[in-house]
Scaffold this active site. Structure first.
Site, PDB file in Angstrom:
ATOM      1  N   LYS A 197       0.855  -1.202   0.000  1.00  0.00           N
ATOM      2  CA  LYS A 197       0.000   0.000   0.000  1.00  0.00           C
ATOM      3  C   LYS A 197       0.883   1.242   0.000  1.00  0.00           C
ATOM      4  O   LYS A 197       1.466   1.593   1.022  1.00  0.00           O
ATOM      5  CB  LYS A 197      -0.937   0.030   1.207  1.00  0.00           C
ATOM      6  CG  LYS A 197      -2.089   0.970   0.896  1.00  0.00           C
ATOM      7  CD  LYS A 197      -2.648   1.789   2.002  1.00  0.00           C
ATOM      8  CE  LYS A 197      -1.849   2.840   2.646  1.00  0.00           C
ATOM      9  NZ  LYS A 197      -1.673   4.096   1.860  1.00  0.00           N
ATOM     10  N   GLU A 272       9.707   1.040  10.985  1.00  0.00           N
ATOM     11  CA  GLU A 272      10.783   2.029  10.867  1.00  0.00           C
ATOM     12  C   GLU A 272      10.092   3.385  10.973  1.00  0.00           C
ATOM     13  O   GLU A 272       9.350   3.777  10.083  1.00  0.00           O
ATOM     14  CB  GLU A 272      11.516   1.824   9.540  1.00  0.00           C
ATOM     15  CG  GLU A 272      12.890   2.445   9.534  1.00  0.00           C
ATOM     16  CD  GLU A 272      12.870   3.846   8.976  1.00  0.00           C
ATOM     17  OE1 GLU A 272      12.674   4.775   9.770  1.00  0.00           O
ATOM     18  OE2 GLU A 272      13.039   3.983   7.762  1.00  0.00           O
ATOM     19  N   CYS A 306      13.489  10.534   7.875  1.00  0.00           N
ATOM     20  CA  CYS A 306      13.517  10.062   9.267  1.00  0.00           C
ATOM     21  C   CYS A 306      14.932  10.056   9.853  1.00  0.00           C
ATOM     22  O   CYS A 306      15.114  10.128  11.059  1.00  0.00           O
ATOM     23  CB  CYS A 306      12.894   8.672   9.345  1.00  0.00           C
ATOM     24  SG  CYS A 306      13.649   7.534   8.185  1.00  0.00           S
ATOM     25  N   GLU A 403       9.624  15.629  16.202  1.00  0.00           N
ATOM     26  CA  GLU A 403      10.080  15.418  14.828  1.00  0.00           C
ATOM     27  C   GLU A 403       9.279  16.354  13.924  1.00  0.00           C
ATOM     28  O   GLU A 403       8.064  16.203  13.770  1.00  0.00           O
ATOM     29  CB  GLU A 403       9.870  13.971  14.379  1.00  0.00           C
ATOM     30  CG  GLU A 403      10.453  13.747  12.995  1.00  0.00           C
ATOM     31  CD  GLU A 403      10.223  12.347  12.442  1.00  0.00           C
ATOM     32  OE1 GLU A 403       9.101  11.832  12.557  1.00  0.00           O
ATOM     33  OE2 GLU A 403      11.171  11.788  11.877  1.00  0.00           O
TER      34      GLU A 403
END
Ligand code: ADP
Length: 501
Positions: A197, A272, A306, A403
């Site tokens: 997906k 992750e 990331c 973040e």
């Protein structure tokens, strides 16, 4: 800002964009049962460039059935050398269609062309070939024990490494094709079948890739691609009782949802997730290499990455020189559409993401950090924000804690604190994905690297990526490792067999 040229798009890319984009299930192209579509927008122009299907739970059911049938029919049983050959053929297809894939990646995600080309060539193709080569090297062990309490006599115990089964892969928008390959390559090498997906914001390269999968000879149903939203198609995949494993890359927030969606059948999960990685610069660092290294660590992919090194801790002796150097680099980026080769800094992925990043920038200013450069949206079309640097940042500020996933670099100073004290500051985050240390003293480099609580720490570079280097996060940055032998192992299960004779 350089957005004004006529955009150079090949005929093949134009034709693909204009074609009808369907779901790829069991080797067929089909419409979603929802009858609904999702517009795809070029983030550098805000214009709609395509429409894709909005996949549903029913579409996911169909795709999972197709992946299950393909697993049982042939894929897990064909000789591993043949699997490897097919994956090498798929790599050849990527190379043959390199320009279209690069153009689509730029249009869909906004990344600069140089980066799209580099990542597809250096990461995409290499990753696939690396895992293709693993396929014939997957094997178990013999274990020299006589298990007690079974029977008297000689015995043999051996293990086999089997494909984990049907894999659901849910991927993000920040490097769409590379993430598709990063999930598919080890899964297919291991003999698994996959339902992929893609992110709703960036589905195009995965769909183009499906055509290459068809050409490469991968049997029908081995790879199924369902475009759609996270809350519908993604959630249905994570909850599906006949999926054996979910591999996910995305935000920590969604990662936690995936964990709870997965509990129904206790499927295996690899995650992750986010990061807020530290970059520690000592006063003996070679600033000629460190300054561009620090700028790239944060501003690569406009900070939507990331692994980004977003918190710099620099010795006070060289603070001003480092700040000045990184500021000069930040101001030298050519901001604009990635299809124009000279541009090296693109837009953020969406209006929402731009607004979120701007909110953090305003908060940084109001909380007392010093804005060194950037901090503005550009006035033209596209979701652009200038590369932004803050100094005088403290650990309690939102810009140092959260973040941001945008081009915002936070710089803090240290003096002659012990390595442990510096590491304590560097580790003051819920994340633990990446990090780097810059020094000419190799002992300091290794000591500091050992103290940073991250899955990956680099010395005199940031975020070294190679198919053979394991990658993944500590703390709330994830579960498990991708890349390398460990990355392959995440798609295998061990069966121990004992015979008494
Ligand atoms: P980002 O925050 O980087 O946009 P997300 O973590 O939101 O990334 O999304 C990464 C992927 O997860 C996308 O493919 C998205 O559609 C999917 N996703 C989002 N929400 C869910 C959910 N509740 N369940 C499963 N997948 C989801």
């Amino acid at each position: 800002m350089n957005n004004k040229h006529e955009l150079p798009i090949s005929e093949e890319t134009r034709k693909f964009l204009e074609s009808k984009h369907l779901l790829f299930i069991n080797g067929e192209w089909i419409e979603s049962s929802s009858g609904e579509i999702i517009p795809v927008v070029d983030p550098a122009t805000e214009e709609k460039i395509a429409e894709v299907q909005s996949g549903t739970k029913d579409d996911i059911d169909l795709a999972v059935r197709s992946a299950r049938n393909a697993l049982e029919a042939e894929w897990s049983k064909i000789p591993s050398h043949d699997r490897a050959q097919i994956l090498h053929r798929l790599s050849d297809e990527i190379e043959a269609n390199f320009s279209v894939l690069s153009e689509l990646e730029v249009l869909d995600n906004g990344m600069p062309m140089q980066l799209a080309q580099y990542s597809i060539a250096s990461h995409g193709v290499t990753l696939l070939r690396y895992f293709a080569s693993w396929a014939p090297k997957i094997h178990g062990k013999t274990i020299p024990v006589s298990p007690g309490g079974v029977m008297n006599g000689d015995s043999l115990t051996y293990t086999k490494r089997e494909p984990i089964g049907v894999v659901g892969a849910i991927i993000p928008w920040n490097s769409p094709l590379i993430f598709a390959i990063l999930k598919l390559a080890p899964a297919l090498a291991a003999g698994c079948t996959v339902v992929l997906k893609p992110a709703e914001l960036t589905p195009l390269t995965a769909l183009y890739f499906a055509h290459l999968i068809e050409k490469s000879g991968i049997p029908k149903g081995v790879v199924n691609i369902v475009t759609g939203f996270g809350e519908t198609a993604g959630d249905a995949l994570a909850k599906h009782e006949d999926v054996d494993k979910i591999t996910f890359t995305g935000s920590t927030e969604v990662g936690k949802k995936i964990v709870s969606s997965s509990v129904g059948n206790l499927k295996k999960v690899t995650l992750e997730l986010g990061g807020k990685s530290p970059v520690v610069v000592f006063n003996d660092a070679d600033l000629e290499k460190t300054i561009p290294g620090v700028a790239r660590a944060c501003f690569f992919l406009q900070g939507q990455n990331c692994m980004a090194g977003t918190r710099v801790f620099v010795h006070e002796d060289i603070h001003d020189e480092l700040v000045e150097g990184v500021k000069n680099m930040a101001e030298a980026f050519q901001i604009g559409h990635g299809l124009i080769q000279t541009n090296d800094f693109g837009p953020l992925i969406s209006g929402d993401q731009r607004n979120r990043v701007m909110k953090y920038i305003k908060q940084g200013i109001s909380e007392g950090a010093t804005l060194v450069c950037g901090g503005h949206e550009t006035n033209e079309k596209g979701f652009f924000i200038e590369p932004t640097i803050f100094t005088d940042v403290t650990a309690d500020m939102a810009i140092a804690r959260d973040e941001i996933f945008g081009p915002v670099l936070c710089i803090e100073k240290f003096n002659n604190e012990s390595l442990e004290a510096i590491a304590k500051r560097a580790n003051e985050t819920t994340y633990g994905l990446s990090g780097s240390v810059w020094t000419n003293d190799i002992a300091t480099g290794h000591r500091m690297a050992a103290l940073i609580d991250s899955g990956q720490v680099s010395i005199n570079c940031h975020a070294a990526v190679d198919p053979a280097i394991p990658f993944g996060g500590n703390k709330q940055s994830g579960w498990g490792r991708e890349f390398g032998e460990e990355g392959l192992g995440a798609y295998l299960k061990t069966k121990a067999t004992t015979v008494i004779y």
